[in-house]
Design a protein around this motif. Sequence first.
Motif, short mmCIF file in Angstrom:
data_model
loop_
_atom_site.label_atom_id
_atom_site.label_comp_id
_atom_site.label_asym_id
_atom_site.label_seq_id
_atom_site.Cartn_x
_atom_site.Cartn_y
_atom_site.Cartn_z
N GLY A 1 7.28 -10.03 -8.13
CA GLY A 1 7.52 -9.83 -6.60
C GLY A 1 7.63 -8.06 -6.27
N ARG A 2 8.25 -7.38 -6.98
CA ARG A 2 8.51 -5.82 -7.20
C ARG A 2 6.98 -5.18 -7.45
N ARG A 3 6.39 -6.07 -8.19
CA ARG A 3 4.69 -5.51 -8.64
C ARG A 3 3.85 -5.37 -7.47
N VAL A 4 3.83 -6.58 -6.80
CA VAL A 4 3.02 -7.00 -5.47
C VAL A 4 3.55 -6.06 -4.47
N ALA A 5 5.11 -5.89 -4.22
CA ALA A 5 5.30 -5.00 -3.40
C ALA A 5 4.76 -3.61 -3.25
N HIS A 6 4.63 -2.93 -4.54
CA HIS A 6 4.13 -1.86 -4.99
C HIS A 6 2.60 -1.71 -4.55
N LEU A 7 1.96 -2.96 -4.85
CA LEU A 7 0.49 -2.93 -4.50
C LEU A 7 0.08 -2.90 -3.10
N VAL A 8 0.89 -3.65 -2.35
CA VAL A 8 0.71 -3.94 -0.88
C VAL A 8 1.04 -2.71 -0.30
N ARG A 9 2.02 -1.83 -0.53
CA ARG A 9 2.28 -0.79 0.27
C ARG A 9 1.32 0.47 0.23
N GLY A 10 0.66 0.64 -1.20
CA GLY A 10 -0.12 1.89 -1.51
C GLY A 10 -1.62 1.16 -1.54
N SER A 11 -2.52 2.05 -2.43
CA SER A 11 -3.90 1.96 -2.46
C SER A 11 -4.14 1.71 -3.80
N MET A 12 -2.96 1.19 -4.66
CA MET A 12 -3.02 0.85 -5.89
C MET A 12 -3.85 -0.35 -6.42
N GLN A 13 -4.63 -0.26 -7.27
CA GLN A 13 -5.43 -1.46 -7.76
C GLN A 13 -4.68 -2.31 -8.60
N ASP A 14 -3.91 -1.53 -9.49
CA ASP A 14 -2.87 -2.40 -10.51
C ASP A 14 -1.68 -1.20 -10.70
N TYR A 15 -0.30 -2.16 -11.19
CA TYR A 15 0.69 -1.30 -11.26
C TYR A 15 1.50 -1.87 -12.24
N LEU A 16 1.95 -1.10 -13.25
CA LEU A 16 2.88 -1.55 -14.42
C LEU A 16 4.24 -0.63 -14.50
N GLU A 17 5.34 -1.10 -14.15
CA GLU A 17 6.75 -0.19 -14.30
C GLU A 17 6.86 -0.27 -15.64
N ILE A 18 6.79 0.95 -16.40
CA ILE A 18 7.50 0.89 -17.72
C ILE A 18 8.98 0.69 -18.01
N GLY A 19 9.42 1.14 -16.98
CA GLY A 19 11.00 1.15 -17.21
C GLY A 19 11.58 2.46 -16.90
N ASP A 20 13.03 2.72 -16.69
CA ASP A 20 13.38 4.02 -16.28
C ASP A 20 12.72 4.78 -15.25
N GLY A 21 12.33 4.30 -14.52
CA GLY A 21 11.60 4.75 -13.15
C GLY A 21 10.33 5.26 -13.45
N PHE A 22 9.67 4.77 -14.44
CA PHE A 22 8.47 5.30 -14.80
C PHE A 22 7.25 4.53 -14.91
N SER A 23 6.06 4.92 -14.14
CA SER A 23 4.96 3.70 -13.93
C SER A 23 3.74 4.24 -14.55
N LEU A 24 2.72 3.08 -14.67
CA LEU A 24 1.26 3.27 -14.86
C LEU A 24 0.71 2.90 -13.57
#
Length: 232
Positions: A141-164
């Motif tokens: 759910g969190r991953r899809v929320a980030h994808l919906v908000r921006g122009s991201m094609q994919d999103y991976l939260e590594i942890g501690d507020g850091f993402s790819l």
Amino acid sequence: MAKLRMFSRSDAASVAAADSVAVIGLGRFGRALALELMANGTEVLGIDADESIVQELNGHLTHVVCADSTREEVLKQLAVPEFDRVVVSIGSDIQASILTTSLLLRSDVEHLWAKAVNDAHGTILEQLGVRHVVYPEKEMGRRVAHLVRGSMQDYLEIGDGFSLVKMAPPLGIVGKSLGESRVRSTAGVTITAVRPKGGTWTHTSETTVIAASDTILVSGPTAKAEAFSLRR
């Protein structure tokens, strides 16, 4: 109805000795996990209390058996404590999840993952001593929320507020080298890799020039990576 193969302790022990994983609970998450492991060459012992699920997966996993994982003698009979990697993916019965996990921790399974259906369930698993607690629905759910908000094609939260983030490049950096666009100093993120249209991924350097048709891989603090994906 397909006839299940006879399953002995020697069968289980032979799987445990290989590159293998025991997956306990074969609902949607457990089934997807087990089949993906098989597709990538990992042997899987699948266990579920529902005989219809076991029948359905017979022939698709290395071994699959209908059993009550809350009974210690059953886990020992199936050689589950001998597996280096075990995933407890029981979601429909929290009590069964906790009891199974507790038995496996007592058996000193080296790498144990457990699925949590909510925060309270996850807290109990962590208090028991599970180092790898996963929240499939919450994390998706969190991953899809980030994808919906921006122009991201994919999103991976590594942890501690850091993402790819995989994304198309903002127009402001197109046609410029990374040294010239100064993305790290101005946006607080790093473009770590680039893939030209129809090409393959390569590492970037300060001399890498970004084209409009490229796909880029961005790393950095989640908020800054998301803000960068919103640039036009």
